[in-house]
Motif scaffolding. Structure first.
Motif, mmCIF file in Angstrom:
data_model
loop_
_atom_site.group_PDB
_atom_site.id
_atom_site.type_symbol
_atom_site.label_atom_id
_atom_site.label_comp_id
_atom_site.label_asym_id
_atom_site.label_seq_id
_atom_site.Cartn_x
_atom_site.Cartn_y
_atom_site.Cartn_z
ATOM 1 N N LEU A 90 -6.864 -22.783 -26.789
ATOM 2 C CA LEU A 90 -6.936 -24.345 -26.177
ATOM 3 C C LEU A 90 -5.310 -24.553 -25.915
ATOM 4 N N SER A 91 -4.940 -24.502 -24.535
ATOM 5 C CA SER A 91 -3.601 -24.957 -24.239
ATOM 6 C C SER A 91 -3.533 -25.670 -23.070
ATOM 7 N N ALA A 92 -2.341 -26.338 -22.676
ATOM 8 C CA ALA A 92 -2.265 -27.036 -21.485
ATOM 9 C C ALA A 92 -2.460 -26.287 -20.086
ATOM 10 N N GLY A 116 -3.359 -24.634 -29.702
ATOM 11 C CA GLY A 116 -1.803 -24.363 -29.385
ATOM 12 C C GLY A 116 -1.038 -25.469 -30.112
ATOM 13 N N TYR A 118 3.313 -26.631 -30.686
ATOM 14 C CA TYR A 118 4.746 -26.642 -30.270
ATOM 15 C C TYR A 118 4.871 -26.752 -28.848
ATOM 16 N N GLU A 119 5.788 -25.747 -28.139
ATOM 17 C CA GLU A 119 5.716 -25.710 -26.795
ATOM 18 C C GLU A 119 4.585 -24.976 -25.956
ATOM 19 N N SER A 135 -8.072 -25.817 -20.874
ATOM 20 C CA SER A 135 -7.660 -27.127 -21.080
ATOM 21 C C SER A 135 -8.672 -28.342 -21.051
ATOM 22 N N ILE A 136 -8.609 -29.501 -21.705
ATOM 23 C CA ILE A 136 -9.751 -30.566 -21.587
ATOM 24 C C ILE A 136 -9.285 -31.588 -20.482
ATOM 25 N N GLY A 137 -8.018 -31.305 -19.819
ATOM 26 C CA GLY A 137 -7.643 -32.376 -18.605
ATOM 27 C C GLY A 137 -6.329 -32.245 -18.488
ATOM 28 N N TYR A 139 -3.245 -33.890 -18.837
ATOM 29 C CA TYR A 139 -2.644 -34.846 -19.493
ATOM 30 C C TYR A 139 -1.904 -33.992 -20.414
ATOM 31 N N VAL A 140 -0.973 -34.595 -21.160
ATOM 32 C CA VAL A 140 -0.138 -33.601 -22.346
ATOM 33 C C VAL A 140 -0.374 -34.231 -23.554
ATOM 34 N N LEU A 141 -1.148 -33.334 -24.380
ATOM 35 C CA LEU A 141 -1.587 -33.666 -25.524
ATOM 36 C C LEU A 141 -0.416 -33.108 -26.475
ATOM 37 N N GLY A 143 -0.794 -31.058 -29.202
ATOM 38 C CA GLY A 143 -1.343 -29.892 -29.799
ATOM 39 C C GLY A 143 -2.912 -29.874 -29.368
ATOM 40 N N GLY A 144 -3.494 -28.582 -29.646
ATOM 41 C CA GLY A 144 -4.891 -28.258 -29.292
ATOM 42 C C GLY A 144 -5.854 -28.886 -30.463
ATOM 43 N N ALA A 147 -8.161 -31.398 -28.931
ATOM 44 C CA ALA A 147 -8.808 -30.581 -27.663
ATOM 45 C C ALA A 147 -10.059 -29.794 -28.381
HETATM 46 C C1 9D3 Z 1 5.678 -30.924 -22.769
HETATM 47 C C2 9D3 Z 1 5.519 -29.409 -22.861
HETATM 48 N N1 9D3 Z 1 5.113 -28.998 -21.877
HETATM 49 C C3 9D3 Z 1 5.979 -28.158 -21.076
HETATM 50 C C4 9D3 Z 1 7.193 -27.283 -21.815
HETATM 51 C C5 9D3 Z 1 4.165 -27.724 -22.185
HETATM 52 C C6 9D3 Z 1 3.059 -28.067 -23.055
HETATM 53 C C7 9D3 Z 1 2.845 -27.269 -24.296
HETATM 54 C C8 9D3 Z 1 2.116 -27.642 -25.433
HETATM 55 C C9 9D3 Z 1 2.402 -29.120 -23.240
HETATM 56 C C10 9D3 Z 1 1.252 -29.335 -24.009
HETATM 57 C C11 9D3 Z 1 1.283 -28.734 -25.205
HETATM 58 C C12 9D3 Z 1 0.104 -28.944 -26.031
HETATM 59 N N2 9D3 Z 1 -0.894 -29.264 -25.482
HETATM 60 C C13 9D3 Z 1 -2.178 -28.500 -26.056
HETATM 61 O O1 9D3 Z 1 -1.724 -27.616 -26.866
HETATM 62 C C14 9D3 Z 1 -3.571 -28.512 -25.428
HETATM 63 C C15 9D3 Z 1 -3.669 -29.474 -24.315
HETATM 64 C C16 9D3 Z 1 -3.155 -30.189 -23.412
HETATM 65 O O2 9D3 Z 1 -1.975 -30.690 -23.609
HETATM 66 N N3 9D3 Z 1 -3.668 -30.980 -22.176
HETATM 67 C C17 9D3 Z 1 -5.178 -30.768 -22.139
HETATM 68 N N4 9D3 Z 1 -5.561 -29.914 -22.859
HETATM 69 C C18 9D3 Z 1 -5.005 -29.234 -23.786
HETATM 70 S S1 9D3 Z 1 -5.513 -28.258 -24.877
HETATM 71 C C19 9D3 Z 1 -4.348 -27.898 -25.728
#
Ligand code: 9D3
Length: 237
Positions: A90-92, A116, A118-119, A135-137, A139-141, A143-144, A147
């Motif tokens: 699960l990551s952005a 996921g 941290y960054e 990713s679930i959408g 927008y910035v979460l 962490g995972g 999600a």
């Molecule tokens: C603001 C940081 N970003 C640029 C360096 C990258 C970033 C890293 C880690 C953005 C979000 C995250 C944490 N998000 C998730 O782990 C995540 C997520 C999400 O942010 N949006 C939608 N689905 C998911 S699933 C996991």
């Protein structure tokens, strides 16, 4: 179905699955959820899970070793291409987790969700450990974890017998791209602070009600989700 969740915040999951559909599915024996603490697979006394990115840059990344070792110890005999045991990161940066993805994933006997944090994480986790990155959408979460809870909820409520309903036909139309929003619905009173329920719904003309609902659903879809209407209008290849 068994869900495994790999996270540095195992305590996060002591709330969301204790109520509602997921708790019912668990009581019915339809699903099992196993939460794993990523720090259990660290070797140093600080239980380090993250490190700085090669090439420089802001923030810290999840190290590959604890993640690989965790998956290998949860499923010691897993072979590549094992469709019964899938790993989803699960990551952005992932592809969109939607109803169609939920249907695909629910075909596995076991699903391991890597949260996921941290960054981000070392890219080798995405390329050589996970079967897919979700990713679930847009927008910035932070962490995972949230999600992962969303993914489990969506898959759990599809399980036969879980909701005590058989709206499988409804679920099918939901995933085939020809979906529109639900029609507006009302309950008593018929007049709430001068806000009147549409007259047609108060009468018993079921054909008229059916037409009104279809029209109201289309109108609301056009207003709030025009993207869904373009999807039906465009000719399919
Ligand atoms: C603001 C940081 N970003 C640029 C360096 C990258 C970033 C890293 C880690 C953005 C979000 C995250 C944490 N998000 C998730 O782990 C995540 C997520 C999400 O942010 N949006 C939608 N689905 C998911 S699933 C996991």
């Amino acid at each position: 179905m068994t869900f495994h969740v790999l996270t540095i915040f195992p305590e996060f999951f002591s709330g969301p699955f204790e109520h509602g559909v997921v708790a019912k599915a668990h009581e019915a024996g339809a699903l099992e959820i196993k939460i794993h603490n990523l720090r259990d697979w660290t070797q140093d006394r600080h239980k380090t899970v993250d490190d700085r990115p090669f090439g420089g840059g802001e923030g810290m990344l999840l190290k590959p070793a604890p993640l690989f070792e965790a998956v290998e110890s949860i499923w010691p005999d897993r072979k590549p291409g094992d469709s019964g045991r899938r790993v989803a990161l699960l990551s952005a940066q992932g592809s969109r987790f939607d109803q169609a993805a939920a249907e695909r994933l629910s075909a596995s006997a076991e699903l391991l969700l890597i949260c996921g944090r941290y960054e981000g994480e070392d890219e080798r986790v995405a390329t050589h450990l996970a079967d897919e990155e979700l990713s679930i959408g847009d927008y910035v979460l932070s962490g995972g974890e949230l999600a992962a809870a969303v993914v489990i909820d969506v898959i759990a409520r599809r399980m036969p017998g879980v909701l005590g309903n058989e709206d499988s036909a409804v679920m099918e139309s939901f995933s085939q791209g020809d979906r529109i929003l639900d029609c507006p619905q009302y309950t008593r009173p018929a007049d709430f602070r001068g806000l009147r329920v549409p007259e047609v719904l108060l009468g018993g003309n079921h054909e008229q009600i059916r037409r009104w609902r279809r029209q109201a659903a289309l109108e609301k879809t056009g207003r709030l989700r025009p993207d869904l209407l373009t999807a039906v209008t465009e000719p399919r290849p």
